[in-house]
Design a protein around this motif. Structure first.
Motif, PDB file in Angstrom:
ATOM      1  N   ARG A   1      12.399   3.219   3.882  1.00 56.28           N
ATOM      2  CA  ARG A   1      13.419   4.236   3.568  1.00 56.28           C
ATOM      3  C   ARG A   1      13.056   4.994   2.294  1.00 56.28           C
ATOM      4  O   ARG A   1      13.190   6.213   2.213  1.00 56.28           O
ATOM      5  CB  ARG A   1      14.805   3.603   3.423  1.00 56.28           C
ATOM      6  N   ALA A   2      12.574   4.259   1.275  1.00 55.67           N
ATOM      7  CA  ALA A   2      12.177   4.925   0.025  1.00 55.67           C
ATOM      8  C   ALA A   2      11.054   5.930   0.298  1.00 55.67           C
ATOM      9  O   ALA A   2      11.022   7.017  -0.286  1.00 55.67           O
ATOM     10  CB  ALA A   2      11.722   3.882  -0.997  1.00 55.67           C
ATOM     11  N   TYR A   3      10.142   5.570   1.226  1.00 54.52           N
ATOM     12  CA  TYR A   3       9.043   6.481   1.580  1.00 54.52           C
ATOM     13  C   TYR A   3       9.589   7.750   2.246  1.00 54.52           C
ATOM     14  O   TYR A   3       9.185   8.869   1.923  1.00 54.52           O
ATOM     15  CB  TYR A   3       8.067   5.748   2.513  1.00 54.52           C
ATOM     16  N   ILE A   4      10.549   7.550   3.173  1.00 54.34           N
ATOM     17  CA  ILE A   4      11.127   8.715   3.872  1.00 54.34           C
ATOM     18  C   ILE A   4      11.824   9.627   2.848  1.00 54.34           C
ATOM     19  O   ILE A   4      11.635  10.846   2.845  1.00 54.34           O
ATOM     20  CB  ILE A   4      12.109   8.246   4.981  1.00 54.34           C
ATOM     21  N   ASP A   5      12.591   9.021   1.929  1.00 55.78           N
ATOM     22  CA  ASP A   5      13.281   9.815   0.900  1.00 55.78           C
ATOM     23  C   ASP A   5      12.265  10.567   0.040  1.00 55.78           C
ATOM     24  O   ASP A   5      12.465  11.734  -0.305  1.00 55.78           O
ATOM     25  CB  ASP A   5      14.130   8.909  -0.015  1.00 55.78           C
ATOM     26  N   TYR A   6      11.175   9.872  -0.297  1.00 55.11           N
ATOM     27  CA  TYR A   6      10.122  10.477  -1.132  1.00 55.11           C
ATOM     28  C   TYR A   6       9.566  11.718  -0.429  1.00 55.11           C
ATOM     29  O   TYR A   6       9.424  12.789  -1.026  1.00 55.11           O
ATOM     30  CB  TYR A   6       9.015   9.433  -1.343  1.00 55.11           C
ATOM     31  N   GLN A   7       9.263  11.594   0.867  1.00 55.90           N
ATOM     32  CA  GLN A   7       8.675  12.721   1.606  1.00 55.90           C
ATOM     33  C   GLN A   7       9.691  13.856   1.745  1.00 55.90           C
ATOM     34  O   GLN A   7       9.326  15.025   1.652  1.00 55.90           O
ATOM     35  CB  GLN A   7       8.172  12.263   2.991  1.00 55.90           C
ATOM     36  N   HIS A   8      10.958  13.501   1.910  1.00 56.73           N
ATOM     37  CA  HIS A   8      11.981  14.560   2.003  1.00 56.73           C
ATOM     38  C   HIS A   8      12.045  15.349   0.710  1.00 56.73           C
ATOM     39  O   HIS A   8      12.127  16.572   0.721  1.00 56.73           O
ATOM     40  CB  HIS A   8      13.360  13.951   2.303  1.00 56.73           C
ATOM     41  N   ARG A   9      12.011  14.610  -0.420  1.00 58.33           N
ATOM     42  CA  ARG A   9      12.056  15.301  -1.727  1.00 58.33           C
ATOM     43  C   ARG A   9      10.865  16.240  -1.874  1.00 58.33           C
ATOM     44  O   ARG A   9      10.945  17.260  -2.534  1.00 58.33           O
ATOM     45  CB  ARG A   9      12.052  14.272  -2.871  1.00 58.33           C
TER      46      ARG A   9
ATOM     47  N   ILE B   1       0.843  -1.207   0.000  1.00 54.95           N
ATOM     48  CA  ILE B   1       0.000   0.000   0.000  1.00 54.95           C
ATOM     49  C   ILE B   1       0.877   1.256   0.000  1.00 54.95           C
ATOM     50  O   ILE B   1       0.593   2.239  -0.675  1.00 54.95           O
ATOM     51  CB  ILE B   1      -0.970  -0.037   1.209  1.00 54.95           C
ATOM     52  N   ILE B   2       2.003   1.195   0.713  1.00 51.67           N
ATOM     53  CA  ILE B   2       2.931   2.347   0.751  1.00 51.67           C
ATOM     54  C   ILE B   2       3.586   2.520  -0.635  1.00 51.67           C
ATOM     55  O   ILE B   2       3.658   3.627  -1.175  1.00 51.67           O
ATOM     56  CB  ILE B   2       4.065   2.124   1.788  1.00 51.67           C
ATOM     57  N   GLU B   3       4.072   1.390  -1.191  1.00 48.20           N
ATOM     58  CA  GLU B   3       4.698   1.451  -2.526  1.00 48.20           C
ATOM     59  C   GLU B   3       3.725   1.987  -3.558  1.00 48.20           C
ATOM     60  O   GLU B   3       4.075   2.831  -4.376  1.00 48.20           O
ATOM     61  CB  GLU B   3       5.071   0.026  -2.971  1.00 48.20           C
ATOM     62  N   LYS B   4       2.498   1.464  -3.495  1.00 49.74           N
ATOM     63  CA  LYS B   4       1.494   1.874  -4.467  1.00 49.74           C
ATOM     64  C   LYS B   4       1.214   3.367  -4.323  1.00 49.74           C
ATOM     65  O   LYS B   4       1.102   4.083  -5.315  1.00 49.74           O
ATOM     66  CB  LYS B   4       0.223   1.042  -4.234  1.00 49.74           C
ATOM     67  N   GLY B   5       1.140   3.839  -3.067  1.00 49.49           N
ATOM     68  CA  GLY B   5       0.893   5.275  -2.825  1.00 49.49           C
ATOM     69  C   GLY B   5       1.944   6.120  -3.534  1.00 49.49           C
ATOM     70  O   GLY B   5       1.633   7.143  -4.149  1.00 49.49           O
ATOM     71  N   MET B   6       3.210   5.671  -3.479  1.00 50.43           N
ATOM     72  CA  MET B   6       4.293   6.452  -4.105  1.00 50.43           C
ATOM     73  C   MET B   6       4.190   6.417  -5.621  1.00 50.43           C
ATOM     74  O   MET B   6       4.735   7.267  -6.310  1.00 50.43           O
ATOM     75  CB  MET B   6       5.660   5.906  -3.652  1.00 50.43           C
TER      76      MET B   6
ATOM     77  N   GLY C   1      -0.052   8.998   3.612  1.00 51.67           N
ATOM     78  CA  GLY C   1       0.353   7.676   4.095  1.00 51.67           C
ATOM     79  C   GLY C   1       1.056   7.606   5.437  1.00 51.67           C
ATOM     80  O   GLY C   1       1.500   6.526   5.836  1.00 51.67           O
ATOM     81  N   GLN C   2       1.146   8.743   6.185  1.00 52.14           N
ATOM     82  CA  GLN C   2       1.960   8.688   7.412  1.00 52.14           C
ATOM     83  C   GLN C   2       1.398   7.708   8.445  1.00 52.14           C
ATOM     84  O   GLN C   2       2.150   6.968   9.079  1.00 52.14           O
ATOM     85  CB  GLN C   2       2.083  10.088   8.007  1.00 52.14           C
ATOM     86  N   ALA C   3       0.060   7.723   8.597  1.00 49.26           N
ATOM     87  CA  ALA C   3      -0.535   6.816   9.596  1.00 49.26           C
ATOM     88  C   ALA C   3      -0.263   5.365   9.200  1.00 49.26           C
ATOM     89  O   ALA C   3       0.025   4.510  10.054  1.00 49.26           O
ATOM     90  CB  ALA C   3      -2.038   7.069   9.695  1.00 49.26           C
ATOM     91  N   LYS C   4      -0.316   5.096   7.892  1.00 49.18           N
ATOM     92  CA  LYS C   4      -0.104   3.708   7.429  1.00 49.18           C
ATOM     93  C   LYS C   4       1.349   3.291   7.664  1.00 49.18           C
ATOM     94  O   LYS C   4       1.618   2.153   8.059  1.00 49.18           O
ATOM     95  CB  LYS C   4      -0.448   3.596   5.941  1.00 49.18           C
ATOM     96  N   VAL C   5       2.285   4.213   7.439  1.00 51.89           N
ATOM     97  CA  VAL C   5       3.699   3.850   7.647  1.00 51.89           C
ATOM     98  C   VAL C   5       3.974   3.676   9.144  1.00 51.89           C
ATOM     99  O   VAL C   5       4.699   2.766   9.545  1.00 51.89           O
ATOM    100  CB  VAL C   5       4.636   4.898   7.007  1.00 51.89           C
TER     101      VAL C   5
END
Ligand SMILES: Cc1cc2nc3c(=O)[nH]c(=O)nc-3n(C[C@H](O)[C@H](O)[C@H](O)COP(=O)(O)O)c2cc1C
Length: 332
Positions: free
Chosen positions: A106-114, A57-62, A72-76
């Motif tokens: 980690r990919a999610y965190i990087d995505y949000q930082h970008r 679900i996190i990957e799909k969100g990205m 997606g923060q609550a889900k992560v």
């Protein structure tokens, strides 16, 4: 003698309708034991499967066309909490499963930082998880998250050899608004018709919907929120229950599933984007859909395939696969 043994002995003397009832009861017994929603965390495999689902679900969100900023923060958070529990229950050996999920976070965190979004709580939970598993975030090398691919590269790969076709197929969530040409749809249907089926009964059917009708169907399906109105066409793959005898009550799902996979690959081969969308629901959700979209009750819905012309660039979830050693057993 145990009850299942007694039932198995008398079964063949019963009318078929009662044999079906026994079959449903036997399946019910297995569902009550093995369904992933039943006592999930008491079973390592169930916990892994459900964590992989949450991870997806996190990957799909990205990979979505227009995700909400900071989505997606609550889900992560929930994924990190459940991962912590998994490590407590089943150990924190850095195997491919744990490393894949950590790499996605980690990919999610990087995505949000970008995107300029600060998520200190998730970062701290992630660091704690990495420490538990005994790995530093920089060491995570499992492919995870998303990649951006060019339509022309995907089409070229799909038209090459079988291996390249399989390796280049992805679930596509980016479509142009035009309808896919019927000749491409029909070429794919012709190819999928080569699917093997039990005794060559070919009990599959396809129902194709375009534009607003497709969107309505997809809204009822519910698994493509955020991009369902971008899908110009959908193909419902069904299998006809009338094609199968008393001793093969579930064969329709098997033959229909084999056909669906070939159609998914064939649509990719002819240069269209496509995505399988689940029909794995209770009948009180499926049967009203069937009535609304004029799919006869004797057909079972196997999967809905969203399809159409792709945009020039598409974001896809990397969806790393398990090593075959985790799914194969040689019995020798
Ligand atoms: C039976 C089935 C049902 C699926 N349902 C959905 C769905 O409802 N929504 C969605 O976005 N993706 C859905 N997918 C796509 C999967 O998420 C995707 O196949 C998986 O993550 C692997 O990625 P890939 O297809 O790009 O290789 C489904 C796939 C299958 C096979």
């Amino acid at each position: 003698m145990k009850l299942p043994d007694i039932l198995s002995r008398v079964k063949n003397h019963l009318p078929l309708s009662l044999q079906f009832l026994l079959e449903v009861l036997s399946y019910w017994r297995r569902l009550c034991r093995y369904n992933a929603s039943v006592r999930t965390d008491r079973d390592r495999q169930k916990m892994q499967y459900t964590l992989l689902r949450e991870n997806h679900i996190i990957e799909k969100g990205m990979s979505m066309p227009n995700p909400r900023r900071g989505f997606g923060q609550a889900k992560v958070q929930s994924l990190t909490t459940r991962m912590g529990r998994y490590c407590e229950l089943y150990g924190s050996e850095p195997d491919t499963f744990l490393l894949y999920i950590l790499a996605t976070i980690r990919a999610y965190i990087d995505y949000q930082h970008r995107d300029g979004v600060d998520i200190p709580d998730i970062e701290s939970a992630f660091s704690q998880l990495c420490a538990k598993v005994g790995i530093s975030p920089g060491q995570l090398s499992t492919p995870a998250g998303i990649e951006v691919l060019r339509r022309t590269d995907l089409q070229q790969a799909a038209a090459a050899d079988f291996q390249t076709l399989l390796l280049s197929r992805h679930s596509i969530r980016y479509f142009r608004p035009e309808l896919p040409p019927r000749e491409l749809l029909e070429r794919a249907l012709e190819l999928a018709a080569r699917t093997p089926s039990a005794c060559n009964r070919q009990a599959w059917h396809t129902h194709i919907y375009f534009d607003e009708e497709a969107h309505e169907l997809l809204r009822m399906q519910g698994g493509c929120k955020g991009f369902c109105d971008d899908i110009p066409c959908c193909i419902v793959v069904t299998a006809d229950m009338k094609g199968f005898l008393g001793h093969e009550p579930f064969q329709c799902f098997i033959d229909g599933g084999l056909y669906a996979q070939n159609l998914i690959n064939a649509l990719h081969f002819v240069g269209l984007g496509d995505i399988p969308l689940s029909c794995g629901f209770f009948s009180d959700q499926l049967l009203p859909m069937q009535r609304r979209f004029q799919i006869p009750e004797n057909e079972v819905m196997v999967v809905i395939i969203g399809t159409g012309l792709m945009t020039d660039n598409v974001k896809v979830a990397i969806s790393t696969r398990k090593p075959i050693a985790a799914t194969n057993i040689y019995h020798s």
